[in-house]
Motif scaffolding. Structure first.
Motif, PDB file in Angstrom:
ATOM      1  N   ILE A   1      83.283 -47.929   3.153  1.00 13.96           N
ATOM      2  CA  ILE A   1      82.415 -48.558   4.155  1.00 13.96           C
ATOM      3  C   ILE A   1      83.224 -48.890   5.395  1.00 13.96           C
ATOM      4  O   ILE A   1      82.770 -48.668   6.528  1.00 13.96           O
ATOM      5  N   SER A   2      84.429 -49.389   5.218  1.00 14.83           N
ATOM      6  CA  SER A   2      85.292 -49.720   6.347  1.00 14.83           C
ATOM      7  C   SER A   2      85.610 -48.473   7.163  1.00 14.83           C
ATOM      8  O   SER A   2      85.589 -48.499   8.394  1.00 14.83           O
TER       9      SER A   2
ATOM     10  N   ILE B   1      77.738 -53.061  15.990  1.00 13.93           N
ATOM     11  CA  ILE B   1      76.525 -52.241  15.998  1.00 13.93           C
ATOM     12  C   ILE B   1      75.344 -53.059  16.503  1.00 13.93           C
ATOM     13  O   ILE B   1      74.552 -52.582  17.326  1.00 13.93           O
ATOM     14  N   TRP B   2      75.213 -54.280  16.035  1.00 13.58           N
ATOM     15  CA  TRP B   2      74.119 -55.157  16.468  1.00 13.58           C
ATOM     16  C   TRP B   2      74.190 -55.401  17.971  1.00 13.58           C
ATOM     17  O   TRP B   2      73.187 -55.336  18.684  1.00 13.58           O
TER      18      TRP B   2
ATOM     19  N   GLY C   1      82.143 -54.802  12.082  1.00 13.68           N
ATOM     20  CA  GLY C   1      81.446 -53.552  12.374  1.00 13.68           C
ATOM     21  C   GLY C   1      79.960 -53.752  12.551  1.00 13.68           C
ATOM     22  O   GLY C   1      79.336 -53.181  13.457  1.00 13.68           O
ATOM     23  N   MET C   2      79.363 -54.586  11.712  1.00 15.06           N
ATOM     24  CA  MET C   2      77.934 -54.859  11.828  1.00 15.06           C
ATOM     25  C   MET C   2      77.623 -55.615  13.123  1.00 15.06           C
ATOM     26  O   MET C   2      76.613 -55.356  13.772  1.00 15.06           O
ATOM     27  N   ILE C   3      78.508 -56.520  13.529  1.00 13.60           N
ATOM     28  CA  ILE C   3      78.317 -57.255  14.783  1.00 13.60           C
ATOM     29  C   ILE C   3      78.407 -56.302  15.977  1.00 13.60           C
ATOM     30  O   ILE C   3      77.616 -56.393  16.913  1.00 13.60           O
TER      31      ILE C   3
ATOM     32  N   LEU D   1      82.471 -47.401   9.119  1.00 12.70           N
ATOM     33  CA  LEU D   1      82.264 -48.300  10.252  1.00 12.70           C
ATOM     34  C   LEU D   1      83.301 -48.053  11.352  1.00 12.70           C
ATOM     35  O   LEU D   1      82.986 -48.161  12.540  1.00 12.70           O
TER      36      LEU D   1
ATOM     37  N   ILE E   1      83.876 -55.282   7.679  1.00 10.01           N
ATOM     38  CA  ILE E   1      82.468 -54.905   7.561  1.00 10.01           C
ATOM     39  C   ILE E   1      81.614 -55.797   8.456  1.00 10.01           C
ATOM     40  O   ILE E   1      80.742 -55.305   9.184  1.00 10.01           O
ATOM     41  N   MET E   2      81.880 -57.107   8.443  1.00 15.56           N
ATOM     42  CA  MET E   2      81.120 -58.020   9.299  1.00 15.56           C
ATOM     43  C   MET E   2      81.339 -57.699  10.776  1.00 15.56           C
ATOM     44  O   MET E   2      80.386 -57.692  11.561  1.00 15.56           O
TER      45      MET E   2
END
Length: 88
Positions: free
Chosen positions: A11-12, A74-75, A70-72, A15, A67-68
């Protein structure tokens, strides 16, 4: 000896590629500053960076933090940046 690959590492890595792609697209389509920033952030996802941090400073960035982050990214890209507006 064969090293194990854990799901968090996969996942890392995914991302990291996504953040690098967002950085290149920002660099080419929007503005160089966020593009360069996102490309530098994508370096955090490389396994060599973890090895360097471990050797140099004695710690690594946990996969959950990557992961957090990467999600931030993308968001932020889809919600706030000009690149997200180009997708619509």
């Amino acid at each position: 000896m064969k090293s194990q690959i854990f799901p968090a590492q996969i996942i890392s890595g995914v991302l990291g590629v996504i953040v690098l792609t967002i950085g290149v697209l920002n660099l080419l389509l929007v503005h160089p500053v966020p593009g360069i920033f996102f490309m530098l952030v994508s370096l955090l996802y490389a396994p060599q960076t973890n090895a360097w941090l471990q050797n140099r400073f004695g710690f690594t960035i946990p996969p959950a933090v990557k992961i957090m982050l990467g999600m931030i990214v993308i968001w932020f890209t889809l919600g706030v940046s000009d690149l997200g507006d180009m997708i619509d």
